[in-house]
Design an enzyme around this catalytic site. Structure first.
Site, mmCIF file in Angstrom:
data_model
loop_
_atom_site.group_PDB
_atom_site.id
_atom_site.type_symbol
_atom_site.label_atom_id
_atom_site.label_comp_id
_atom_site.label_asym_id
_atom_site.label_seq_id
_atom_site.Cartn_x
_atom_site.Cartn_y
_atom_site.Cartn_z
ATOM 1 N N SER A 253 7.905 1.071 -13.475
ATOM 2 C CA SER A 253 6.922 1.525 -14.515
ATOM 3 C C SER A 253 5.436 1.195 -14.360
ATOM 4 O O SER A 253 5.200 0.706 -13.275
ATOM 5 C CB SER A 253 7.458 1.253 -15.911
ATOM 6 O OG SER A 253 7.125 -0.257 -15.911
ATOM 7 N N LYS A 254 4.797 1.550 -15.183
ATOM 8 C CA LYS A 254 3.330 1.373 -14.848
ATOM 9 C C LYS A 254 2.962 0.152 -14.688
ATOM 10 O O LYS A 254 2.072 -0.334 -13.829
ATOM 11 C CB LYS A 254 2.651 1.796 -16.477
ATOM 12 C CG LYS A 254 2.488 3.407 -16.491
ATOM 13 C CD LYS A 254 1.005 3.600 -15.682
ATOM 14 C CE LYS A 254 1.068 4.999 -15.132
ATOM 15 N NZ LYS A 254 0.549 4.953 -13.679
ATOM 16 N N ARG A 255 3.803 -0.851 -15.320
ATOM 17 C CA ARG A 255 3.321 -2.281 -15.054
ATOM 18 C C ARG A 255 3.642 -3.034 -13.684
ATOM 19 O O ARG A 255 3.211 -3.683 -13.328
ATOM 20 C CB ARG A 255 4.087 -3.222 -16.151
ATOM 21 C CG ARG A 255 5.396 -3.656 -16.071
ATOM 22 C CD ARG A 255 6.064 -4.163 -17.124
ATOM 23 N NE ARG A 255 7.579 -3.940 -16.654
ATOM 24 C CZ ARG A 255 8.572 -4.788 -16.177
ATOM 25 N NH1 ARG A 255 8.024 -5.697 -15.517
ATOM 26 N NH2 ARG A 255 9.631 -4.309 -15.972
ATOM 27 N N HIS A 256 4.129 -1.827 -12.757
ATOM 28 C CA HIS A 256 4.434 -2.193 -11.529
ATOM 29 C C HIS A 256 3.333 -1.611 -10.802
ATOM 30 O O HIS A 256 3.424 -1.657 -9.440
ATOM 31 C CB HIS A 256 5.633 -1.952 -10.898
ATOM 32 C CG HIS A 256 6.936 -2.476 -11.528
ATOM 33 N ND1 HIS A 256 7.516 -1.646 -12.640
ATOM 34 C CD2 HIS A 256 7.438 -3.830 -11.520
ATOM 35 C CE1 HIS A 256 8.493 -2.723 -12.936
ATOM 36 N NE2 HIS A 256 8.453 -3.805 -12.591
ATOM 37 N N GLY A 257 2.142 -1.211 -11.352
ATOM 38 C CA GLY A 257 0.871 -0.826 -10.681
ATOM 39 C C GLY A 257 0.929 0.781 -10.584
ATOM 40 O O GLY A 257 1.780 1.439 -11.403
#
Ligand code: GLU
Ligand code: ZN
Length: 491
Positions: A253-257
């Site tokens: 997801s987004k939080r992985h960059g």
């Protein structure tokens, strides 16, 4: 063997994500490695979520990646149109055929009624599936329900018992119990087809031989197989490629960059690196060398070497691969790719002149071994273009706090000013000679000079850097550093 026809069928509801790009690549690779055809089909039947901007972004990302299609938007083809929104009549006709054959039926249940039944099922611990209420409505009953102003959907009649088998080239034989697949909707009340249905109608109409897509779709496949059977179509080969997980094995997801191709491009990743990296997400070459240009991947690619196991997405590895391509691609190409990043930093103009281009060229080639992305590379050459940089804090402590530093730079400055010609060789020999005369190591001159000229403690070979910067800038920057050191000692 039948000629391979594969497709990438994105829904235009956002940018092209890494997962989608990987699916597109594997399809493209199978087509290119077998002399087959790669089709691009836009699945835009979800009117609320589909946008033209997403279509444009997906197309531009595919082009940027070099994944060209043989049939599809912009170029057309024998089996078009390639936008599902332009094929609605086909889905209607086929749905009518299914109704006529007794394989599908109109369902007039309202969303509220269905929800009440689902709630009831939840309460009593039964699976919330459609109960087949409208399966056997007579024509009169249908007419009466329609007269009430109810909107019908069309559902497929799914056998209540037995099983549906998906023979998958990657996952093997996967068996689904029909009892868990209820009479699913094929045409919604707004007249639009559902994904499973439109997908099957098109995959058949477009003569596709292999359906390569993400594992997330495996649970849709038994419904699609039932549709193939109801429509009397021959099944294609299915190949569900493994999930892409984050390093902690959670969903990506987004939080992985960065997760979209566009973001990676903006961060300075090269097309070659992304393609090479994507190929390794699930597929592996025979040898151990993972750096593989696209031509080699095309030669080696086969679905047999695609793993069942989830692929772990690791930006460190992508960055490492990117660094490799930055060092090894033809210099001119790296320069061209860096120009937009230099513009973005305001280091060169939108329409750079000859001098700017020459400096960009030389500084990029001198520095490219030291950067992992184009963004880093543009930053790493920034001091060639602008004077007023700050000095690195730690560097100042280390190289400008020696009381003799200013004096040494002064002497170096004088020697440079007097040099007959200002070349890499002459600067180097002058510096070595001066160090000897002063009884110090060359490094004791080199480090403070580098800091003075670039503001940094690391960079390309100092003498090459100086030759490229030119005498005038070197002298000015040395003066600035000498003043800076002077002020520090006063404070
Ligand atoms: N439109 C679907 C998606 O983007 C296509 C899935 C498929 O390849 O069948 O997920
Ligand atoms: Zn119903």
């Amino acid at each position: 063997m039948e000629k391979v026809r594969v497709r990438f069928a994105p829904s235009p509801t956002g940018k092209l994500h890494i997962g989608g790009a990987r699916t597109a690549l594997f399809n493209w690779l199978l087509a290119r490695s077998t002399g087959g055809t790669f089709v691009l089909r836009i699945e835009d039947t979800d009117v609320e979520r589909s946008t033209q901007a997403s279509v444009d972004q997906i197309i531009s990302s595919l082009k940027w990646l070099g994944l060209d299609w043989d049939e599809g938007p912009e170029i057309g083809g024998e089996y078009g149109p390639y936008f599902q929104s332009e094929r609605l009549h086909l889905y209607e006709d086929k749905a009518q055929e299914l109704i006529d054959k007794g394989k599908a039926y109109l369902c007039y249940c309202t969303p509220e009624e269905l929800e009440a039944k689902r709630e009831e099922a939840r309460r009593t611990g039964r699976p919330p599936r459609y109960d087949g209420h409208c399966r056997n409505l007579s024509e009169e009953e249908c007419a009466r329900l329609a007269a009430e102003g109810r909107q019908a959907v069309i559902r497929l009649k799914v056998p209540e018992t037995g099983e549906t088998v998906v023979d998958d080239l990657i996952r093997g034989r996967v068996v689904f119990q029909n009892s868990i697949l209820d009479d699913f909707i094929i045409i919604k009340s707004n007249g639009m087809p559902t994904y499973n249905y439109a997908c099957v109608v098109d995959d058949h109409a477009m003569r596709l031989t292999h359906i390569i897509r993400a594992e997330e779709h495996l649970s849709n496949t038994p419904r699609q197989v039932l549709l193939y059977q109801a429509l009397g179509y021959e099944l294609p080969q299915f190949a569900h490629v493994p999930m892409i997980l984050a390093p902690d094995r959670s969903k990506l997801s987004k939080r992985h960059g960065a997760t979209s191709v566009e973001e990676f491009r903006d961060q300075g990743y090269l097309q070659e690196a992304i393609i090479n990296y994507l190929a390794l997400l699930g597929w592996s070459p025979e040898g151990t060398d993972e750096i593989m240009p696209l031509e080699d991947i095309v030669k080696q690619f086969s679905l047999e070497r695609v793993s069942k196991n989830a692929a772990i997405y690791d930006t460190k590895k992508l960055t490492w691969i990117n660094g490799y391509y930055l060092r090894n691609l033809p210099g001119e190409r790296v320069v061209q790719e860096t120009l937009p990043f230099l513009k973005r930093l305001g280091l060169i103009g939108e329409e750079p002149g000859e001098d700017e281009l020459r400096l960009a060229h030389d500084s990029v080639l001198l520095t490219r071994d030291r950067a992992k992305t184009l963004e880093e590379l543009a930053d790493a050459v920034s001091y060639f273009f602008k004077d007023g940089f700050d000095y690195d804090e730690k560097g100042v402590q280390k190289h400008f706090s020696d009381p003799a530093a200013a004096d040494r730079l002064c002497q170096a400055r004088a020697r440079l000013e007097a040099l007959a010609d200002f070349t890499y060789e002459s600067i180097e020999s002058e510096y070595r000679q001066l160090a000897e005369e002063l009884g110090i190591k060359a490094a004791q001159l080199i480090h403070p000079t580098r800091l003075a000229l670039s503001g940094r403690t690391i960079g390309p070979g100092l003498f090459e850097l100086m030759a490229l910067l030119g005498r005038e800038k070197c002298l000015k920057r040395l003066e600035r550093a000498i003043d800076f050191i002077g002020q520090r000692t006063v404070e």
